[in-house]
Design a protein around this motif. Structure first.
Motif, mmCIF file in Angstrom:
data_model
loop_
_atom_site.group_PDB
_atom_site.id
_atom_site.type_symbol
_atom_site.label_atom_id
_atom_site.label_comp_id
_atom_site.label_asym_id
_atom_site.label_seq_id
_atom_site.Cartn_x
_atom_site.Cartn_y
_atom_site.Cartn_z
ATOM 1 N N ASP A 145 0.824 -1.203 0.000
ATOM 2 C CA ASP A 145 0.000 0.000 0.000
ATOM 3 C C ASP A 145 0.860 1.256 0.000
ATOM 4 O OD1 ASP A 145 -2.364 -1.347 -0.070
ATOM 5 O OD2 ASP A 145 -2.535 -1.457 2.123
ATOM 6 N N LEU A 146 1.953 1.226 0.768
ATOM 7 C CA LEU A 146 2.865 2.365 0.831
ATOM 8 C C LEU A 146 3.531 2.587 -0.520
ATOM 9 C CD1 LEU A 146 3.944 4.533 2.642
ATOM 10 C CD2 LEU A 146 5.703 2.972 3.437
ATOM 11 N N SER A 147 3.958 1.515 -1.158
ATOM 12 C CA SER A 147 4.569 1.631 -2.480
ATOM 13 C C SER A 147 3.553 2.145 -3.486
ATOM 14 C CB SER A 147 5.124 0.288 -2.956
ATOM 15 O OG SER A 147 6.166 -0.136 -2.128
ATOM 16 N N GLY A 148 2.338 1.653 -3.377
ATOM 17 C CA GLY A 148 1.279 2.104 -4.271
ATOM 18 C C GLY A 148 0.962 3.572 -4.068
ATOM 19 N N GLU A 149 0.985 4.042 -2.817
ATOM 20 C CA GLU A 149 0.731 5.461 -2.531
ATOM 21 C C GLU A 149 1.854 6.332 -3.080
ATOM 22 O OE1 GLU A 149 0.072 5.872 1.667
ATOM 23 O OE2 GLU A 149 -1.693 4.589 1.614
ATOM 24 N N ARG A 150 3.097 5.885 -2.906
ATOM 25 C CA ARG A 150 4.232 6.648 -3.457
ATOM 26 C C ARG A 150 4.156 6.710 -4.986
ATOM 27 N NH1 ARG A 150 9.245 4.140 -0.274
ATOM 28 N NH2 ARG A 150 8.539 4.665 1.797
ATOM 29 N N TRP A 151 3.820 5.552 -5.546
ATOM 30 C CA TRP A 151 3.727 5.507 -7.006
ATOM 31 C C TRP A 151 2.632 6.459 -7.492
ATOM 32 C CZ3 TRP A 151 -0.126 3.912 -10.413
ATOM 33 C CH2 TRP A 151 0.272 3.753 -11.749
ATOM 34 N N GLN A 152 1.487 6.452 -6.838
ATOM 35 C CA GLN A 152 0.382 7.332 -7.222
ATOM 36 C C GLN A 152 0.766 8.799 -7.036
ATOM 37 O OE1 GLN A 152 -2.526 6.248 -8.714
ATOM 38 N NE2 GLN A 152 -2.754 8.433 -9.132
ATOM 39 N N ALA A 153 1.466 9.107 -5.953
ATOM 40 C CA ALA A 153 1.921 10.484 -5.710
ATOM 41 C C ALA A 153 2.891 10.930 -6.803
ATOM 42 C CB ALA A 153 2.568 10.579 -4.330
ATOM 43 N N GLU A 154 3.776 10.032 -7.199
ATOM 44 C CA GLU A 154 4.736 10.365 -8.267
ATOM 45 C C GLU A 154 4.000 10.586 -9.595
ATOM 46 O OE1 GLU A 154 8.296 11.253 -10.096
ATOM 47 O OE2 GLU A 154 7.929 11.023 -7.950
ATOM 48 N N VAL A 155 3.044 9.749 -9.911
ATOM 49 C CA VAL A 155 2.249 9.907 -11.139
ATOM 50 C C VAL A 155 1.498 11.232 -11.113
ATOM 51 C CG1 VAL A 155 0.264 8.994 -12.408
ATOM 52 C CG2 VAL A 155 2.065 7.438 -11.633
ATOM 53 N N ASP A 156 0.855 11.547 -9.991
ATOM 54 C CA ASP A 156 0.114 12.806 -9.866
ATOM 55 C C ASP A 156 1.038 14.009 -10.025
ATOM 56 O OD1 ASP A 156 -2.212 11.379 -9.480
ATOM 57 O OD2 ASP A 156 -2.212 11.613 -7.275
ATOM 58 N N SER A 157 2.229 13.918 -9.426
ATOM 59 C CA SER A 157 3.196 15.005 -9.525
ATOM 60 C C SER A 157 3.632 15.229 -10.975
ATOM 61 C CB SER A 157 4.410 14.699 -8.637
ATOM 62 O OG SER A 157 5.436 15.634 -8.852
ATOM 63 N N ARG A 158 3.911 14.124 -11.656
ATOM 64 C CA ARG A 158 4.348 14.238 -13.055
ATOM 65 C C ARG A 158 3.220 14.752 -13.950
ATOM 66 N NH1 ARG A 158 8.638 9.435 -14.393
ATOM 67 N NH2 ARG A 158 9.949 9.804 -12.576
ATOM 68 N N LEU A 159 2.014 14.332 -13.728
ATOM 69 C CA LEU A 159 0.880 14.829 -14.505
ATOM 70 C C LEU A 159 0.695 16.334 -14.291
ATOM 71 C CD1 LEU A 159 -1.817 12.008 -14.157
ATOM 72 C CD2 LEU A 159 -0.720 12.819 -16.258
#
Length: 163
Positions: free
Chosen positions: A3-17
């Motif tokens: 879940d933590l990895s998934g949250e980081r990944w989602q945060a990184e995707v949102d940041s890049r978008l």
């Protein structure tokens, strides 16, 4: 842990978008600014109804020079046949090239305007005999009588005069 990895990944995707959207907005703004400056610099599709309007409202308003000494201009440019021919050629080429949004104006400036300004405005050019107080259109290069004489005079022994 996943879940933590998934949250980081989602945060990184949102940041890049978010950054991509910002870049797209900046690119759109830059295109709008460039388009406006090209439109203004090139005349913006302005259609001048005649040569006099183009010379007064575009040419003279856009390309000013300190007059006297090196640069000459004649407010009675219409009385100079050479000036009329050169300015008309500039106007026609400007009409064609100013509509090209990529290299049209640059091509016109470099290949058309700059060489003509040298001839028109130089102290030995079209308006060389003029000042703010006087207008003196240049003399013709040759008269019809002089041309007739040249055509009747043998240049080499083989050529015979035309009768």
């Amino acid at each position: 842990m996943s879940d933590l990895s998934g949250e980081r990944w989602q945060a990184e995707v949102d940041s890049r978008l978010a950054r991509l959207e910002l870049w797209a907005d900046e690119a759109e703004l830059a295109d709008a600014v460039v388009g406006a400056s090209q439109s203004t610099a090139g005349g913006g599709g302005t259609d001048y109804p005649d040569l006099d309007s183009w010379v007064a409202d575009y040419m003279c308003a856009t390309f000013s020079r300190p007059l006297g000494g090196e640069f000459r201009w004649c407010s009675k440019w219409r009385e100079h046949r050479e000036a009329v021919v050169r300015l008309d050629a500039l106007w026609c080429s400007w009409k064609a090239l100013s509509r090209d949004p990529s290299l049209g104006l640059s091509t016109w400036l470099h290949n058309f305007l700059d060489p003509q300004l040298i001839v028109l405005l130089s102290s030995r050019g079209t308006f060389s005999g003029c000042s703010s107080e006087r207008n003196e259109p240049g003399a013709a290069l040759c008269s019809r009588d002089a041309l007739d004489h040249l055509l009747r005079t043998p240049v080499c022994p083989i050529v015979r005069p035309v009768n």
